[in-house]
Design a protein around this motif. Structure first.
Motif, PDB file in Angstrom:
ATOM      1  N   PRO A  20       0.832  -1.212   0.000  1.00 33.78           N
ATOM      2  CA  PRO A  20       0.000   0.000   0.000  1.00 33.78           C
ATOM      3  C   PRO A  20       0.866   1.261   0.000  1.00 33.78           C
ATOM      4  O   PRO A  20       2.026   1.237   0.420  1.00 33.78           O
ATOM      5  CB  PRO A  20      -0.799  -0.129   1.310  1.00 33.78           C
ATOM      6  N   PRO A  21       0.305   2.391  -0.454  1.00 35.83           N
ATOM      7  CA  PRO A  21       1.092   3.631  -0.547  1.00 35.83           C
ATOM      8  C   PRO A  21       1.787   4.026   0.752  1.00 35.83           C
ATOM      9  O   PRO A  21       2.956   4.407   0.736  1.00 35.83           O
ATOM     10  CB  PRO A  21       0.033   4.674  -0.964  1.00 35.83           C
ATOM     11  N   ALA A  22       1.084   3.936   1.884  1.00 34.06           N
ATOM     12  CA  ALA A  22       1.706   4.338   3.152  1.00 34.06           C
ATOM     13  C   ALA A  22       2.910   3.460   3.484  1.00 34.06           C
ATOM     14  O   ALA A  22       3.914   3.929   4.029  1.00 34.06           O
ATOM     15  CB  ALA A  22       0.677   4.266   4.279  1.00 34.06           C
ATOM     16  N   GLU A  23       2.822   2.163   3.138  1.00 39.99           N
ATOM     17  CA  GLU A  23       3.926   1.246   3.400  1.00 39.99           C
ATOM     18  C   GLU A  23       5.121   1.568   2.510  1.00 39.99           C
ATOM     19  O   GLU A  23       6.276   1.425   2.919  1.00 39.99           O
ATOM     20  CB  GLU A  23       3.460  -0.193   3.185  1.00 39.99           C
ATOM     21  N   ARG A  24       4.864   2.010   1.288  1.00 39.92           N
ATOM     22  CA  ARG A  24       5.956   2.388   0.386  1.00 39.92           C
ATOM     23  C   ARG A  24       6.775   3.525   0.999  1.00 39.92           C
ATOM     24  O   ARG A  24       8.004   3.522   0.972  1.00 39.92           O
ATOM     25  CB  ARG A  24       5.389   2.832  -0.967  1.00 39.92           C
ATOM     26  N   LYS A  25       6.062   4.499   1.551  1.00 41.52           N
ATOM     27  CA  LYS A  25       6.748   5.634   2.165  1.00 41.52           C
ATOM     28  C   LYS A  25       7.521   5.184   3.403  1.00 41.52           C
ATOM     29  O   LYS A  25       8.660   5.612   3.640  1.00 41.52           O
ATOM     30  CB  LYS A  25       5.725   6.708   2.530  1.00 41.52           C
ATOM     31  N   ARG A  26       6.900   4.312   4.218  1.00 45.13           N
ATOM     32  CA  ARG A  26       7.572   3.833   5.422  1.00 45.13           C
ATOM     33  C   ARG A  26       8.868   3.110   5.089  1.00 45.13           C
ATOM     34  O   ARG A  26       9.908   3.332   5.724  1.00 45.13           O
ATOM     35  CB  ARG A  26       6.639   2.894   6.199  1.00 45.13           C
ATOM     36  N   LEU A  27       8.829   2.265   4.074  1.00 37.52           N
ATOM     37  CA  LEU A  27      10.020   1.502   3.700  1.00 37.52           C
ATOM     38  C   LEU A  27      11.132   2.423   3.202  1.00 37.52           C
ATOM     39  O   LEU A  27      12.305   2.232   3.522  1.00 37.52           O
ATOM     40  CB  LEU A  27       9.658   0.465   2.644  1.00 37.52           C
TER      41      LEU A  27
END
Length: 739
Positions: A20-27
């Motif tokens: 998901p988009p939020a996970e992309r940013k977190r990674l």
């Protein structure tokens, strides 16, 4: 069979699973990566990666597969249950020490400082698994007493892909100041270094040997940027330089060669360029192989920072000035002089004239022409492209006035007309301005790379850059072809697209390729009489455009103005955006000036060189002295504006009352651009004016009353006074009006 395998692979890649988009940013943040680093690795724009992380857009092949691969590897390193500190958690500062901690106890170079200002990327604050707790690296110390003030603003967000190199870990530049007898160098990111140098030659040596200043090259075959030292007034006094220049020195653009500081440099083996020691001075020693020894000085109190583009930057405290110039350096390049000079230098930095060849039979490499560049040697322009006084025109009679059939005149619009009776009944005049208009005109433009070839009776080719002698007087703007259909217009209310003043051409004249191509686009045949064409051509300005576009959009985003905003939100964001961060607003101004100035420098005229008509001047020795490229960019920019005007008129029946370069003024029933720009369900007229921050889109320039416009024209007895020049704030002076 292999083609089928490739097709299957491509199909699989097109559906590569993504978190998901939020996970992309977190990674990304967990690994300490900036948006710029990811964008550079995937060869996309910074805003594109930001859109993926926000869920606004999804990556497409071939980037999707690479993006998915990166995220998969990061997910293995940083499981979803790994704790992450909030983005606004700053890394605590550590006291400066003389010795750096052990390598195993420090974070990578990109995490050594913790930017806190609005232009900064979030710091690398993730807790990394299988690694010891992050220990902030102390400020790099050239002496034991270097310091980092806690309240200083941030370093710029954009950094070269892969993080700062160790040799340039203190950034591209430093502002040197003197306080209480102590010499300090203010670098980007709030870093402050003690400077032991007691003379200017010693300062140059310190910069090269200990300062760790500079910027990595922008192209694989280019050169690293030389470090820039900015001297405050106190630093000028400390190093024996005048705080301001005398009138004679300002006219000469330098201090006298007999000045004691220049003698000090000479005794120490340093040299100055032919321009001498002026507001932007380059101090160097001849290169030893690939090793360069060069430092550039900027002296704001000598008017190095033009107030038209840098506002009051010269008056800023040293730390703030370092932040402002550092942001510009990171996003554009380290300044090499005025914004115009830097704009021209950026072209060369992105397309160096030479590159290293493949090894020969002996295993040695040598310098060879870099394809796609302008080369290292200047080329002559065509006679029609030469400005008055050029050596190619030395045989012309004195005071000869060249006709349109003798000289190429591609300039920006300066056109206006009287208001119609219907327009006089409307209450408002509203100006709209094209963002980065000349940058947009350069985007994707085919330009000549080499010398021109003269051709008689050529067949026009819209893909061939050059200058064409052709009669366009038969083009009738009252009937033009739009979307393959003939459309009727009121030609009396339109400027001609073929002349800067909007006058209809009366016979054969010289035009750049985009102008002639537009005549064909409008549905008319053209028959050139002769031409100077360039068979060696390419999209030389694409990288230049991309660099400046990204710099502009990133800085505007920091000021709260983002791409793809709804029209009303965009207008609201633009209202007062400069007050969000006045320093970043200055960077925006400097970026725009870099575009216009760089294009203008392509046809630089002689200045204060004891020059006489018919003699060469210094700029002619540059490969980047290319009036044909300047003409092509301006031609395309003017045509882009006219195309939008025509489509707007055909759809709405509204015509501009004035056009000045990239600004058009319309009579309107309301004070906002939304009162006359056609939007349907939030979508603009295809091919017409569209509100937005991207280059080529438009913003609100200003609104005045129709009574104001008519009153100004009556006051100066000028029925066709160009109101676009004054629409921003309504102020008109005698000098402005030409009285």
């Amino acid at each position: 069979m292999f083609e089928l395998f490739d097709a299957v692979d491509a199909l699989i890649a097109s559906r590569s699973p993504l978190p998901p988009p939020a996970e992309r940013k977190r990674l990304r943040q967990a690994h300490g990566l900036t948006l710029d680093e990811v964008a550079a690795a995937l060869q996309v724009r910074r805003a594109t990666v930001s859109g993926w992380e926000a869920g606004k857009t999804e990556p497409r092949p071939p980037e999707r597969d690479a993006y998915a691969r990166m995220l998969k590897q990061l997910a293995q390193l940083y499981p979803a249950n790994a704790p992450v500190l909030p983005e606004d958690t700053a890394i605590p500062e550590a006291p400066a020490v003389a010795a750096a901690p052990a390598p195993s106890a420090v974070e990578p170079a990109r995490a050594r400082t913790a930017p806190t200002g609005p232009a900064a990327e979030p710091a690398n604050t993730a807790l990394r698994p299988a690694a010891p707790a992050a220990v902030p690296r102390p400020a790099v110390a050239t002496r034991p007493t270097s310091r980092r003030p806690a309240a200083k603003k941030a370093a710029p967000a954009a950094t070269p892909a892969g993080g700062a190199e160790t040799r340039f870990e203190n950034g591209p530049l430093a502002v040197v100041d003197v306080a209480d007898g102590q010499v300090l160098a203010y670098c980007v990111g709030g870093l402050v270094l003690d400077v032991p140098a007691k003379s200017l030659p010693a300062l140059v040596e310190w910069t090269l040997r200990e300062g760790r200043l500079g910027q990595p090259k922008l192209s694989g075959s280019g050169k690293d940027a030389d470090p820039l030292i900015v001297l405050t007034e106190a630093a000028c006094e400390h190093y024996g330089l005048p705080v301001t220049l005398t009138k004679e020195e300002r006219l000469a653009g330098r201090i006298p060669e007999r000045h004691k500081v220049i003698k000090q440099l000479t005794r120490a083996g340093w040299q100055l360029t032919k321009r001498g020691f002026g507001p932007w001075a380059r101090i160097y020693r001849p290169a030893q192989g690939a090793e360069r020894s060069c430092v550039q000085l900027c002296i704001p109190s000598w008017d190095a920072l033009d107030t038209r583009y840098w506002a009051d930057a010269a008056q800023l405290p040293p730390a703030d000035l370092a932040r402002l110039l550092g942001t510009y350096a990171a996003r554009v390049m380290t300044p090499r002089g005025s914004t115009a000079v830097t704009g021209l230098e950026l072209m060369t930095a992105l397309h160096p004239p030479t590159r290293a060849s493949e090894p020969d039979a002996t295993g040695r490499r040598h310098s060879e022409h870099n394809p796609g560049s302008l080369g290292k040697d200047p080329v002559d322009c065509a006679p029609c492209e030469a400005p008055d006084g050029h050596p190619l025109l030395a045989d012309l009679p004195r005071f000869h006035q060249r006709t349109p059939a003798e000289v190429l005149v591609e300039e920006a619009y300066d056109w206006a007309r009287p208001l119609t009776d219907a327009e006089c009944l409307r209450p408002h005049l509203v100006g709209i301005d094209v963002n980065m208009a000349f940058a947009a005109g350069a985007n994707g433009l085919m330009v000549g790379l080499g010398a021109p070839t003269h051709v008689k009776n050529p067949v026009f080719d819209p893909k061939l850059p050059g200058s064409w002698l052709v009669d366009l007087s038969h083009v009738d703007l009252s009937r033009v072809k739009l979307a393959k259909q003939w459309t009727d217009l009121d030609a009396s209310l339109l400027p001609s697209p073929f002349t800067p003043k909007g006058e209809h051409p009366e016979g054969p004249a010289w035009y750049a390729t985009p102008t002639v191509a537009y005549a064909v686009e409008l549905g008319y045949d053209v028959t050139p009489i002769e031409a100077w064409v360039r068979y060696d051509n390419g999209r030389y300005l694409d990288g230049w455009y991309n660099r400046l576009r990204d710099a502009y959009l990133a800085t505007m985003a920091d000021l709260g103005v983002h791409a793809d905003m709804p029209p009303a939100d965009f207008l609201a964001a633009m209202d007062g955006y400069r007050q969000c961060d006045p320093q970043l607003a200055v960077v925006v101004s400097a970026i725009k000036a870099t575009v216009k100035g760089g294009i203008g420098k392509l046809r630089e005229r002689p200045r204060g060189e004891g020059w006489k008509p018919g003699q060469p001047w210094r700029a002619l020795a540059r490969p980047t002295w290319r009036p044909d490229i300047r003409a092509a960019v301006i031609s395309r920019t003017r045509i882009n504006m006219h195309r939008k005007i025509v489509k707007h008129a055909a759809f709405t029946g509204q015509y501009p009352v004035a056009v000045l370069s990239d600004c058009a003024v319309y009579a309107s029933d309301g004070p906002s651009p939304l009162d006359f720009l056609p939007y349907r369900d939030g979508k603009p007229l295809p091919g017409g004016f569209k509100l937005g921050v991207n280059p080529g889109l438009v913003k609100w320039e200003g609104t005045q009353s129709v009574l104001w416009g008519e009153g100004v024209r009556e006051q100066f007895n000028a029925p066709e006074l160009n109101l676009a020049r004054y629409i921003k704030d309504g102020t008109v002076t005698d000098q402005d009006s030409g009285e």
